[in-house]
Design an enzyme around this catalytic site. Structure first.
Site, PDB file in Angstrom:
ATOM      1  N   LEU A   1       0.625  -1.246  -0.076  1.00 10.62           N
ATOM      2  CA  LEU A   1      -0.128   0.027  -0.106  1.00 10.62           C
ATOM      3  C   LEU A   1       0.767   1.199  -0.039  1.00 10.62           C
ATOM      4  CD1 LEU A   1      -2.925  -1.233   2.183  1.00 10.62           C
ATOM      5  CD2 LEU A   1      -3.107  -1.068  -0.226  1.00 10.62           C
ATOM      6  N   HIS A   2       2.096   0.949   0.507  1.00 11.81           N
ATOM      7  CA  HIS A   2       2.887   2.475   0.689  1.00 11.81           C
ATOM      8  C   HIS A   2       3.331   2.835  -0.940  1.00 11.81           C
ATOM      9  CE1 HIS A   2       7.213   0.377   0.727  1.00 11.81           C
ATOM     10  NE2 HIS A   2       6.497   0.028  -0.126  1.00 11.81           N
ATOM     11  N   ASP A   3       3.279   1.968  -1.861  1.00 13.73           N
ATOM     12  CA  ASP A   3       3.378   2.276  -3.338  1.00 13.73           C
ATOM     13  C   ASP A   3       2.498   3.059  -3.736  1.00 13.73           C
ATOM     14  OD1 ASP A   3       5.436   0.061  -2.826  1.00 13.73           O
ATOM     15  OD2 ASP A   3       4.569  -1.194  -4.032  1.00 13.73           O
TER      16      ASP A   3
ATOM     17  N   GLU B   1       4.637   6.818   3.081  1.00  5.35           N
ATOM     18  CA  GLU B   1       4.851   6.241   4.231  1.00  5.35           C
ATOM     19  C   GLU B   1       3.760   6.802   5.085  1.00  5.35           C
ATOM     20  OE1 GLU B   1       5.866   3.240   4.457  1.00  5.35           O
ATOM     21  OE2 GLU B   1       7.573   3.456   2.871  1.00  5.35           O
TER      22      GLU B   1
END
Length: 100
Positions: free
Chosen positions: A3-5, A59
């Site tokens: 998900l940080h992508d 992040e």
């Protein structure tokens, strides 16, 4: 660490698709960095800058994670930090419709 992508909108799409396959016994385990609101460790902030410049990702702080998960009707059950030097955590979330 998927998900940080992605920016929040794409994360919502990913989470909604995952939620659609869940039943009352399911939980989502999210392995990501959870930044503190202040005083983040340099390795975690370095990763934040890398994600922002390379992929338009980021992040997220605990407050941002809770807001993102809340926006798709997920309830955070627990957050376990397993690496102090990089703020790595497991976020346990469950669809609100399955809460008792």
């Amino acid at each position: 660490m998927i998900l940080h992508d992605y920016p929040d909108e794409k994360c919502r799409d990913i989470l909604k698709n995952t939620i659609s396959a869940m039943n009352e016994d399911s939980v989502i385990l999210i392995d990501e960095i959870v930044l503190p609101e202040v005083g983040a460790i340099w390795r975690a902030t370095q990763m934040d800058m890398t994600m922002m410049t390379a992929l338009a990702g980021k992040e997220r702080s605990e407050k941002e994670w809770f807001a993102l998960l809340e926006s798709v009707d997920l309830h955070v059950v627990k957050v376990w930090k397993y690496t102090e030097e990089s703020e790595d955590c497991i976020i346990v979330a469950k669809p609100k419709r399955f809460l008792m």
